[in-house]
Design an enzyme around this catalytic site. Structure first.
Site: not given
Length: 299
Positions: A8, A11, A13, A46, A105
């Site tokens: 790729p 990408g 998100g 998320y 993160h």
């Protein structure tokens, strides 16, 4: 890292936040798969891991080894046992046996508020209380969890076969150097906020030296970037959009940009960056746009 982040060039998100709005990206994920996106970047915070996993499983003819899935452990889960539990929960929501890449993160640990659980089913106020714990002064509830402890858990995930590779996000060079002093497995990837206004040159050089691949999150989101007159002039000259010029700039720097859009035509446009290149004068002009501190990070 060749093989993990290739082939790729761009990408997708999965962060659903747009200012104070939370978007449902289910349709966008389906479009991304149809258009040829094969790297998907999500996180437990998320709230769309289950949705992403369902979309991948339903996409006809797609084998597991043809898609790269990234997730991240949130700041309230930095303790050893919490990292393990968070990864297992993410795998369960995604419906996968193994993640291709799992990231810390942010380097800063916040107070543990229990498993994040099904974030998508929470109200915004509930999500804030669970994911953004605050002290009596209203500041983030920072706690002392050594990076070495968090990273030890990440290494355990590799040893148990739950993840292929591990990495970090939003770290400064000092955090990477601290990690290097105790790590048995070096970070394979560092995901950072990076764009022409904040090109992160010093950090990029350090990561290249240490063989750490770079991913740029929010690569098109800096205020004013898409309207920048320098970038617009370059875009007119090469017959591309400003977004395509920017994504080509990342590609030529060896950085994989992770883009997000709820518009199908934008998703398609973002992939059309392999049929042109930037002139050295254009690259130099983009390099002169830098205006922000080199060590700044965004969680």
């Amino acid at each position: 890292m060749e093989g993990l982040l290739s082939p790729p060039a761009v990408g997708f998100g999965c962060s659903p936040l747009r200012g104070d709005q939370v978007l449902d990206l289910g349709q966008a994920i389906e479009w991304a798969l149809e258009l040829g996106y094969r790297l998907f970047d999500t996180a437990e915070v998320y709230g769309n891991e289950r949705q992403l996993g369902r979309c991948i499983r339903r996409f006809a003819g797609l084998r597991r080894n043809q898609v790269i899935v990234i997730s991240k452990v949130w700041q309230t889960n930095h303790a050893y046992g919490h990292v393990i539990a968070a990864c297992e929960a993410s795998l369960g929501r995604l419906g996968l046996d193994q993640l291709d890449l799992y990231l810390v993160h942010s380097p800063e640990a916040w107070g543990h508020t229990g498993p994040l659980g099904e974030v998508s089913e929470m109200s915004l106020s509930e999500l804030e209380s669970r994911a953004l714990p605050r002290d009596d002064q209203g500041e983030p509830m920072r706690i002392e969890v050594p990076l070495a402890e968090t990273w030890s858990a990440m290494e355990t995930l590799v040893q148990r076969g739950l993840v292929r590779s591990i990495g970090v996000s939003n770290f400064r060079q000092e955090h990477l150097e601290e990690l290097a002093r105790t790590a048995s497995i070096a970070p394979a990837v560092h995901q950072i906020a990076c764009h022409p206004y904040r090109p992160a040159r010093a950090l990029s050089r350090y990561c290249e030296q240490e063989n750490i691949a770079l991913i740029a999150h929010s690569p098109l989101s800096s205020p004013g970037l898409l309207e920048d007159p320098v970038l617009r002039r370059i875009a007119r000259r090469v017959g591309k959009s400003v977004a395509q010029v920017l994504l080509r700039w990342y590609l030529e720097r060896g950085i994989l940009p992770v883009v997000s859009s709820a518009q199908r035509h934008h998703l398609a446009e973002n992939l059309e960056i392999l049929d042109f290149g930037l002139h050295p004068a254009d690259t130099e002009a983009i390099g002169e746009l830098a205006r922000e501190a080199e060590d700044a990070t965004d969680a």
